[in-house]
Write a protein that holds these residues in place. Structure first.
Motif, short mmCIF file in Angstrom:
data_model
loop_
_atom_site.label_atom_id
_atom_site.label_comp_id
_atom_site.label_asym_id
_atom_site.label_seq_id
_atom_site.Cartn_x
_atom_site.Cartn_y
_atom_site.Cartn_z
N ARG A 24 40.50 53.93 26.66
CA ARG A 24 39.23 53.18 26.58
C ARG A 24 39.35 51.80 27.22
N VAL A 25 40.47 51.13 26.99
CA VAL A 25 40.67 49.80 27.59
C VAL A 25 40.74 49.90 29.11
N LEU A 26 41.53 50.86 29.61
CA LEU A 26 41.67 51.01 31.06
C LEU A 26 40.37 51.49 31.71
N ALA A 27 39.62 52.35 31.04
CA ALA A 27 38.35 52.83 31.58
C ALA A 27 37.38 51.67 31.75
N ARG A 28 37.34 50.75 30.80
CA ARG A 28 36.48 49.57 30.94
C ARG A 28 36.95 48.70 32.10
N ARG A 29 38.26 48.57 32.25
CA ARG A 29 38.80 47.70 33.30
C ARG A 29 38.56 48.27 34.69
N HIS A 31 36.38 50.85 35.62
CA HIS A 31 35.12 51.55 35.89
C HIS A 31 34.46 50.97 37.14
N PRO A 32 34.02 51.82 38.06
CA PRO A 32 33.43 51.36 39.32
C PRO A 32 32.22 50.44 39.15
N ASP A 33 31.48 50.59 38.07
CA ASP A 33 30.28 49.77 37.87
C ASP A 33 30.58 48.30 37.61
N HIS A 35 32.90 46.60 39.28
CA HIS A 35 33.55 46.05 40.48
C HIS A 35 32.52 45.81 41.57
N PRO A 36 32.77 44.81 42.41
CA PRO A 36 31.86 44.56 43.54
C PRO A 36 31.91 45.74 44.52
N PRO A 37 30.89 45.87 45.35
CA PRO A 37 30.79 47.02 46.27
C PRO A 37 32.03 47.24 47.13
N GLU A 38 32.67 46.18 47.57
CA GLU A 38 33.84 46.34 48.45
C GLU A 38 35.06 46.89 47.71
N GLU A 39 35.07 46.84 46.39
CA GLU A 39 36.19 47.36 45.61
C GLU A 39 35.83 48.66 44.90
N LYS A 40 34.62 49.12 45.07
CA LYS A 40 34.13 50.30 44.34
C LYS A 40 34.91 51.57 44.66
N ARG A 41 35.26 51.78 45.94
CA ARG A 41 35.98 53.00 46.33
C ARG A 41 37.35 53.06 45.64
N GLU A 42 38.08 51.96 45.61
CA GLU A 42 39.39 51.94 44.95
C GLU A 42 39.23 52.14 43.44
N MET A 47 39.73 55.51 38.60
CA MET A 47 39.07 56.19 37.48
C MET A 47 39.34 57.69 37.52
N THR A 48 39.36 58.27 38.71
CA THR A 48 39.66 59.70 38.84
C THR A 48 41.06 59.99 38.32
N GLU A 49 42.03 59.19 38.73
CA GLU A 49 43.40 59.36 38.24
C GLU A 49 43.46 59.18 36.72
N LEU A 50 42.79 58.16 36.25
CA LEU A 50 42.78 57.86 34.82
C LEU A 50 42.17 59.02 34.02
N ASN A 51 41.07 59.56 34.51
CA ASN A 51 40.42 60.68 33.81
C ASN A 51 41.28 61.93 33.81
N LEU A 52 41.94 62.22 34.92
CA LEU A 52 42.84 63.38 34.98
C LEU A 52 43.99 63.22 33.99
N ALA A 53 44.57 62.03 33.96
CA ALA A 53 45.69 61.77 33.05
C ALA A 53 45.24 61.89 31.60
N TYR A 54 44.09 61.31 31.29
CA TYR A 54 43.61 61.35 29.91
C TYR A 54 43.27 62.78 29.50
N GLN A 55 42.64 63.52 30.39
CA GLN A 55 42.29 64.90 30.09
C GLN A 55 43.54 65.71 29.74
N ALA A 56 44.61 65.53 30.50
CA ALA A 56 45.84 66.28 30.26
C ALA A 56 46.57 65.82 29.00
N LEU A 57 46.61 64.52 28.76
CA LEU A 57 47.41 64.01 27.65
C LEU A 57 46.66 63.96 26.33
#
Length: 88
Positions: A24-29, A31-33, A35-42, A47-57
């Motif tokens: 939850r802490v990392l998802a808030r940190r 989350h693309p929403d 971040h400014p537009p220039e950092e949104k892709r990263e 978030m994709t990595e974080l979600n995959l890791a959380y789903q598995a663990l």
């Protein structure tokens, strides 16, 4: 793919409550929403990595399978049968 424990920044023996709290802490940190537009892709990539890791663990059965594959040296996201065929 990076190690799921590394992505969530938890020890491999972390209890489920710790994994939930850290996610939850990392998802808030990251989350693309938030971040400014220039950092949104990263942020989306993180978030994709974080979600995959959380789903598995967060699921006991998936975590046990991930830990088993991790001990065998099989990368995350590779099915055990695929890895077995590659080893032969």
């Amino acid at each position: 793919m990076r190690d799921y424990y590394e992505i969530l920044m938890v020890h491999e023996k972390a209890i489920p409550e710790v994994i939930d709290r850290v996610y939850r802490v990392l998802a808030r940190r990251y989350h693309p929403d938030v971040h400014p537009p220039e950092e949104k892709r990263e942020a989306e990539r993180l978030m994709t990595e974080l979600n995959l890791a959380y789903q598995a663990l967060s699921d006991p059965a998936q975590r046990a399978e991930y830990d088993r594959q991790r001990r065998m040296g099989i990368p995350a996201g590779v099915a055990a049968t695929d890895a077995t065929v590659e080893m032969l």
